[in-house]
Design an enzyme around this catalytic site. Structure first.
Site, PDB file in Angstrom:
ATOM      1  N   ASP A 124    -103.953   7.537 -30.116  1.00 44.19           N
ATOM      2  CA  ASP A 124    -102.954   6.706 -29.458  1.00 44.19           C
ATOM      3  C   ASP A 124    -102.585   7.274 -28.091  1.00 44.19           C
ATOM      4  OD1 ASP A 124    -101.756   8.952 -30.570  1.00 44.19           O
ATOM      5  OD2 ASP A 124    -100.076   7.876 -31.482  1.00 44.19           O
ATOM      6  N   ASP A 151    -100.964  14.033 -24.975  1.00 45.21           N
ATOM      7  CA  ASP A 151     -99.801  14.580 -24.268  1.00 45.21           C
ATOM      8  C   ASP A 151    -100.182  15.990 -23.786  1.00 45.21           C
ATOM      9  OD1 ASP A 151     -97.260  15.392 -23.522  1.00 45.21           O
ATOM     10  OD2 ASP A 151     -96.300  14.983 -25.425  1.00 45.21           O
ATOM     11  N   THR A 195    -103.538  18.469 -29.888  1.00 41.54           N
ATOM     12  CA  THR A 195    -104.032  17.726 -31.054  1.00 41.54           C
ATOM     13  C   THR A 195    -105.511  17.389 -30.887  1.00 41.54           C
ATOM     14  OG1 THR A 195    -101.842  16.750 -31.281  1.00 41.54           O
ATOM     15  CG2 THR A 195    -103.642  15.670 -32.474  1.00 41.54           C
ATOM     16  N   ASP A 214     -94.440   5.562 -32.539  1.00 43.98           N
ATOM     17  CA  ASP A 214     -93.074   5.513 -33.072  1.00 43.98           C
ATOM     18  C   ASP A 214     -92.147   6.495 -32.362  1.00 43.98           C
ATOM     19  OD1 ASP A 214     -94.202   7.947 -34.075  1.00 43.98           O
ATOM     20  OD2 ASP A 214     -92.577   8.028 -35.529  1.00 43.98           O
ATOM     21  N   ARG A 231     -92.899   1.156 -34.386  1.00 40.48           N
ATOM     22  CA  ARG A 231     -94.366   1.159 -34.418  1.00 40.48           C
ATOM     23  C   ARG A 231     -94.947  -0.250 -34.267  1.00 40.48           C
ATOM     24  NH1 ARG A 231     -96.648   5.961 -35.802  1.00 40.48           N
ATOM     25  NH2 ARG A 231     -95.516   7.183 -37.336  1.00 40.48           N
TER      26      ARG A 231
HETATM   27  P1  5GP Z   1    -100.462  16.421 -27.990  1.00 39.39           P
HETATM   28  O1  5GP Z   1    -101.027  17.305 -29.058  1.00 39.39           O
HETATM   29  O2  5GP Z   1    -101.485  15.927 -27.010  1.00 39.39           O
HETATM   30  O3  5GP Z   1     -99.296  17.077 -27.288  1.00 39.39           O
HETATM   31  O4  5GP Z   1     -99.799  15.206 -28.695  1.00 39.39           O
HETATM   32  C1  5GP Z   1    -100.505  14.193 -29.266  1.00 39.39           C
HETATM   33  C2  5GP Z   1     -99.667  13.494 -30.305  1.00 39.39           C
HETATM   34  O5  5GP Z   1     -98.269  13.578 -30.014  1.00 39.39           O
HETATM   35  C3  5GP Z   1     -99.973  12.026 -30.327  1.00 39.39           C
HETATM   36  O6  5GP Z   1    -101.037  11.723 -31.182  1.00 39.39           O
HETATM   37  C4  5GP Z   1     -98.661  11.438 -30.790  1.00 39.39           C
HETATM   38  O7  5GP Z   1     -98.609  11.463 -32.199  1.00 39.39           O
HETATM   39  C5  5GP Z   1     -97.611  12.379 -30.264  1.00 39.39           C
HETATM   40  N1  5GP Z   1     -97.000  11.914 -29.003  1.00 39.39           N
HETATM   41  C6  5GP Z   1     -97.071  12.503 -27.801  1.00 39.39           C
HETATM   42  N2  5GP Z   1     -96.375  11.822 -26.883  1.00 39.39           N
HETATM   43  C7  5GP Z   1     -95.856  10.755 -27.525  1.00 39.39           C
HETATM   44  C8  5GP Z   1     -95.029   9.645 -27.107  1.00 39.39           C
HETATM   45  O8  5GP Z   1     -94.616   9.476 -25.950  1.00 39.39           O
HETATM   46  N3  5GP Z   1     -94.696   8.749 -28.080  1.00 39.39           N
HETATM   47  C9  5GP Z   1     -95.120   8.868 -29.360  1.00 39.39           C
HETATM   48  N4  5GP Z   1     -94.727   7.936 -30.224  1.00 39.39           N
HETATM   49  N5  5GP Z   1     -95.908   9.876 -29.791  1.00 39.39           N
HETATM   50  C10 5GP Z   1     -96.265  10.815 -28.871  1.00 39.39           C
END
Ligand code: 5GP
Length: 179
Positions: free
Chosen positions: A98, A101, A105, A157, A163
């Site tokens: 989705d 960030d 992940t 969400d 969602r």
């Molecule tokens: P990362 O590991 O890249 O920091 O984060 C990835 C995960 O963080 C995404 O798959 C999602 O679940 C969550 N996430 C990061 N930013 C957002 C956001 O603005 N809104 C939502 N709903 N989830 C986010």
């Protein structure tokens, strides 16, 4: 609670998903079959739309990893909660996220899936917060670049709210505190 303000409209999402599906279908045209691995829960609507708009043979898998829980601050710690159900060795894998960030992940997922020796592994994210990157991770297909703000809708969400919104909206810090 009022609806979150629109950041990306339903129509704009559909146009971009059409484009991504067309590009992916072209790129994989000679590969035979692609395994789409959706990262739960946030990618479930994006994956459903993308998969239906693709024109090449594809199979669907899901994987679940720990999220930030009910807060919106990344800890950088990632854990596998649910694995895919089929063997991906020698198959072409496209991870469907989705949003990317910090990148932790996706980096973790790529490492995990690469150890199973797929024929190839590529990544697709509907949204990308480029400013927030903490680790270097390659994203082959990006829907939209966005600023560093919390977004909801189209599968995403905030503490399990919003969602099912058909568009991508923003949640202001003040509203987050009320939920
Ligand atoms: P990362 O590991 O890249 O920091 O984060 C990835 C995960 O963080 C995404 O798959 C999602 O679940 C969550 N996430 C990061 N930013 C957002 C956001 O603005 N809104 C939502 N709903 N989830 C986010």
């Amino acid at each position: 609670m009022p609806s979150p303000p629109v950041l990306i409209s339903e129509a704009d999402i559909q146009i971009r998903v059409d484009e991504l599906a067309a590009q992916i279908s072209l790129d994989y045209a000679d590969k035979g079959d692609v395994v789409l691995i959706g990262v739960l829960k946030g990618s479930f609507i994006f994956l459903a739309d993308l998969a239906r708009k693709m024109t090449i043979p594809r199979t669907i898998e899901f994987i679940a990893i720990s999220s930030y829980g009910k807060t919106s601050v990344s800890t950088g710690a990632v854990r596998l909660l649910m694995d895919v159900r089929s063997n991906i060795a020698d198959r072409h894998v496209l991870v469907v996220e989705d949003i990317v960030d910090t990148g932790h992940t996706l980096k973790y997922l790529i490492g995990l899936l690469e150890s199973r020796q797929p024929a190839s592994i590529k990544t697709c994210a509907l949204l990308h917060k480029a400013e927030s990157a903490e680790v270097d991770v390659n994203i082959d297909y990006i829907g939209f670049g966005i600023d560093d703000e919390w977004v909801v809708g189209y599968g995403l969400d905030f503490a399990e709210h919003d969602r099912a919104l058909p568009y991508i909206g923003t949640v202001l810090p003040a509203d987050r505190a009320k939920k």
